[in-house]
Design a protein around this motif. Structure first.
Motif, PDB file in Angstrom:
ATOM      1  N   ARG A 191       7.763   7.158 -16.620  1.00  0.00           N
ATOM      2  CA  ARG A 191       6.742   6.292 -16.041  1.00  0.00           C
ATOM      3  C   ARG A 191       5.569   6.120 -17.002  1.00  0.00           C
ATOM      4  O   ARG A 191       5.077   5.001 -17.214  1.00  0.00           O
ATOM      5  N   ASP A 224       4.418   2.527 -18.722  1.00  0.00           N
ATOM      6  CA  ASP A 224       3.094   1.963 -18.461  1.00  0.00           C
ATOM      7  C   ASP A 224       2.284   1.826 -19.739  1.00  0.00           C
ATOM      8  O   ASP A 224       1.627   0.802 -19.973  1.00  0.00           O
ATOM      9  N   MET A 270       1.308  -4.888 -13.836  1.00  0.00           N
ATOM     10  CA  MET A 270       1.373  -5.647 -12.586  1.00  0.00           C
ATOM     11  C   MET A 270       0.883  -7.079 -12.766  1.00  0.00           C
ATOM     12  O   MET A 270       1.335  -8.003 -12.078  1.00  0.00           O
ATOM     13  N   ASN A 327       9.340  -6.000 -16.373  1.00  0.00           N
ATOM     14  CA  ASN A 327       8.799  -5.237 -15.249  1.00  0.00           C
ATOM     15  C   ASN A 327       9.911  -4.717 -14.345  1.00  0.00           C
ATOM     16  O   ASN A 327       9.847  -3.574 -13.858  1.00  0.00           O
ATOM     17  N   ARG A 328      10.932  -5.536 -14.130  1.00  0.00           N
ATOM     18  CA  ARG A 328      12.047  -5.060 -13.314  1.00  0.00           C
ATOM     19  C   ARG A 328      12.792  -3.923 -14.006  1.00  0.00           C
ATOM     20  O   ARG A 328      13.101  -2.897 -13.393  1.00  0.00           O
ATOM     21  N   GLU A 336      10.900  -0.754 -13.965  1.00  0.00           N
ATOM     22  CA  GLU A 336      10.597  -0.314 -12.598  1.00  0.00           C
ATOM     23  C   GLU A 336       9.093  -0.334 -12.307  1.00  0.00           C
ATOM     24  O   GLU A 336       8.546   0.568 -11.675  1.00  0.00           O
ATOM     25  N   PRO A 341       6.155  -1.401 -10.227  1.00  0.00           N
ATOM     26  CA  PRO A 341       5.989  -1.884  -8.851  1.00  0.00           C
ATOM     27  C   PRO A 341       4.893  -2.932  -8.755  1.00  0.00           C
ATOM     28  O   PRO A 341       3.964  -2.960  -9.565  1.00  0.00           O
ATOM     29  N   SER A 342       5.010  -3.805  -7.784  1.00  0.00           N
ATOM     30  CA  SER A 342       3.883  -4.670  -7.438  1.00  0.00           C
ATOM     31  C   SER A 342       2.836  -3.811  -6.729  1.00  0.00           C
ATOM     32  O   SER A 342       3.124  -2.678  -6.325  1.00  0.00           O
ATOM     33  N   ARG A 401       1.872  -4.133  -3.777  1.00  0.00           N
ATOM     34  CA  ARG A 401       2.442  -3.870  -2.448  1.00  0.00           C
ATOM     35  C   ARG A 401       3.448  -2.720  -2.518  1.00  0.00           C
ATOM     36  O   ARG A 401       3.383  -1.772  -1.732  1.00  0.00           O
ATOM     37  N   ALA A 402       4.389  -2.816  -3.473  1.00  0.00           N
ATOM     38  CA  ALA A 402       5.423  -1.786  -3.585  1.00  0.00           C
ATOM     39  C   ALA A 402       4.844  -0.438  -3.997  1.00  0.00           C
ATOM     40  O   ALA A 402       5.408   0.612  -3.665  1.00  0.00           O
ATOM     41  N   TYR A 403       3.727  -0.467  -4.710  1.00  0.00           N
ATOM     42  CA  TYR A 403       3.085   0.783  -5.138  1.00  0.00           C
ATOM     43  C   TYR A 403       2.471   1.535  -3.965  1.00  0.00           C
ATOM     44  O   TYR A 403       2.190   2.728  -4.050  1.00  0.00           O
TER      45      TYR A 403
END
Length: 389
Positions: free
Chosen positions: A187, A191, A284, A332-333, A336, A338-339, A341-343
Motif C-alpha cells: 500500500r 501510494d 484518488m 488505480n484499479r 487497488e 480506493p475512491s 467512498r470505498a476508503y
C-alpha cells in the motif's frame, strides 16, 4: 519563455548502500552535530541502526527524535524543536518518508530563527533565508521532498495544510539509497509511487514549467511508468525499486522548479480534514483532475502519454490524451486505490466539507498553476466526481 531560477541540493549521493556515506557527506559539508528526525516505526528498523552506526563511525553522535507524525502539525514541529535543545546541533537529518523530512525542514528553519510558528511562514510568504543545513534521506520512492524547496505543516486549529515555500526548505544534501525501500509494504509502495507520478505530470503541465523542469519531468515519467506495477506486485525487484527511487527524485526536482497544480491543491484539504495519506489522496484525484485539465494543454498531456509509453510520436494528441486518462484510471484499479467512498470516509461529512475544501484548495495557490484554472464551483464538482469514481 521567461528565465527560470533552478535550485537543487548541493550534494546528491545516489545508489545502493549510499546510506553508509552519511558521515562523509556531513564532513564534506563542515557539520558534525546532527539532529535526526524520524518516526517511531523507522526508529525500530535496522536502517535506523545503520544510520546511527555510520555517524558513530565518522565520530559523530546524533540526537534522534523519533516522534515525527504523519502530516506534521505545528504542535509536532514544536515538540521536535523543543527536543533539539539548546542549539548545540549544527544540522538536521530527515530520515523517512515525506513527513519526517518535512518536519526536519520546518525544525531547521525555526531553529535558525529562535523559534516561532510555521503559520507565519505559510504561502504566499517565501522564506529564502537559510536555516540549519538539512540532509534528507528518503525511505520511500514518492514525495521527492529530498530535492524540493517546500514543506507542508498542518495547522491543527483550522485543519489547514499549510504550504511553506522557499530556499530555506531545500536540503543541502540528499542521500538516495533505493535499498531503504525494499521492505516497504504494497500500500505504501503504491501510494508513494502515484505521488511521484503526480509530481512528474503536474511539474510538466504546470504554467510555471521551464525547459529544465520539462526534461527532468519526462525522465521521471519514463522511470516510473514501467516500474510502478512491478514494485507493487514484486517488492523485492531491485532494478524496479532503483528506477522508482530515481524517478521520485527526478519528479521532486521537476515540481520544485515548476510547482505542482490542481491535484495537489485539492489533495491537501482531504489530508487535513480526513487524514488520508498524501499519496493516496493524490491518487484518488489524479484521473478526474487530468480529465478536467487536459483540454487546456492537450500537447503537454500528450507528451506525458508518450513519455509513459502509452503513445508514439505518430499518435495524434487527442488519442494520446485519451490513453493517458484511461491509463490513470486503470493504474488505480491495478494498484487497488480506493475512491473516498470505498476508503470508508463519511459521505455526509465529505459533502458538507466540499465548499470549505474547495476554498482551501484555491487559497493554496497551486490551482493557479494548472493548465485549466478552475473556479471554486468546478473544484467542488471534481470532489463530487472523485467521491463517485
Amino acid at each position: 519563455m521567461a528565465g527560470a531560477a533552478i535550485a537543487l541540493p548541493r550534494v546528491l549521493r545516489i545508489g545502493a548502500g549510499t546510506l553508509g556515506d552519511v558521515g562523509d557527506v556531513l564532513r564534506d559539508l563542515g557539520v558534525s552535530r546532527p539532529f535526526v528526525v524520524t518516526d517511531r516505526f523507522l526508529a525500530g528498523q535496522p536502517a535506523a541502526n545503520r544510520l546511527t552506526a555510520a555517524l558513530a563511525g565518522a565520530g559523530m553522535t546524533a540526537t534522534v527524535f523519533a516522534d515525527a507524525i504523519p502530516d506534521p502539525t505545528e504542535a509536532s514541529v514544536a515538540l521536535a524543536l523543543a527536543a533539539m535543545g539548546d542549539g548545540r546541533h549544527d544540522c538536521v537529518i530527515g530520515f523517512g518518508g515525506g513527513s519526517p523530512i518535512d518536519t526536519a525542514k520546518a525544525v531547521a528553519v525555526l531553529a535558525a530563527r529562535g523559534g516561532g510558528r510555521m503559520r507565519a511562514l505559510k504561502a504566499p510568504h517565501v522564506e529564502d533565508r537559510a536555516g540549519l543545513p538539512v540532509i534528507a534521506i528518503p525511505t520511500t520512492a514518492g514525495t521527492g521532498s529530498e530535492a524540493t524547496r517546500f514543506t507542508i505543516v498542518t495547522d491543527e486549529a483550522t485543519d489547514e495544510k499549510m504550504l511553506c515555500i522557499g530556499q530555506a526548505y531545500l536540503p543541502v544534501a540528499a542521500i538516495v539509497d533505493y535499498e531503504l525501500t525494499l521492505s516497504k509494504p504494497a500500500r505504501l509502495t503504491a501510494d508513494t509511487g502515484i505521488d511521484a507520478l503526480t509530481h512528474a505530470i503536474e511539474g510538466y503541465v504546470s504554467r510555471r514549467a521551464n525547459p529544465f523542469s520539462d526534461g527532468i519531468a519526462l525522465l521521471a515519467m519514463k522511470a516510473i511508468a514501467p516500474n510502478l506495477r512491478t514494485v507493487f506486485r514484486e517488492p523485492g525487484d531491485r532494478p524496479a525499486r532503483e528506477a522508482m527511487m530515481l524517478g521520485a527524485l527526478q519528479a521532486g526536482m521537476a515540481f520544485s522548479n515548476a510547482s505542482v497544480a490542481l491535484v495537489h491543491g485539492m489533495s491537501r484539504p482531504i489530508g487535513a480534514h480526513f487524514h488520508v495519506a498524501h499519496g493516496l489522496s493524490n491518487a484518488m484525484l489524479l484521473p478526474v483532475v487530468t480529465a478536467f485539465s487536459a483540454s487546456a494543454a492537450p500537447a503537454r498531456y500528450a507528451d506525458c502519454a508518450r513519455a509513459m509509453g502509452l503513445a508514439s510520436e505518430a499518435t495524434d494528441d487527442a488519442e494520446a490524451v485519451a490513453r493517458l486518462v484511461s491509463e490513470l484510471r486503470q493504474l488505480n484499479r491495478d494498484l487497488e486505490v480506493p475512491s473516498p467512498r470505498a476508503y470508508g470516509l463519511d459521505e455526509g461529512r465529505w459533502r458538507a466539507l466540499i465548499p470549505v475544501m474547495a476554498e482551501q484548495a484555491l487559497a493554496s495557490g497551486s490551482p493557479a498553476n494548472n493548465p485549466r484554472i478552475p473556479s471554486a464551483a468546478e473544484i467542488a464538482t471534481l470532489y463530487e466526481q472523485a467521491w463517485e469514481a
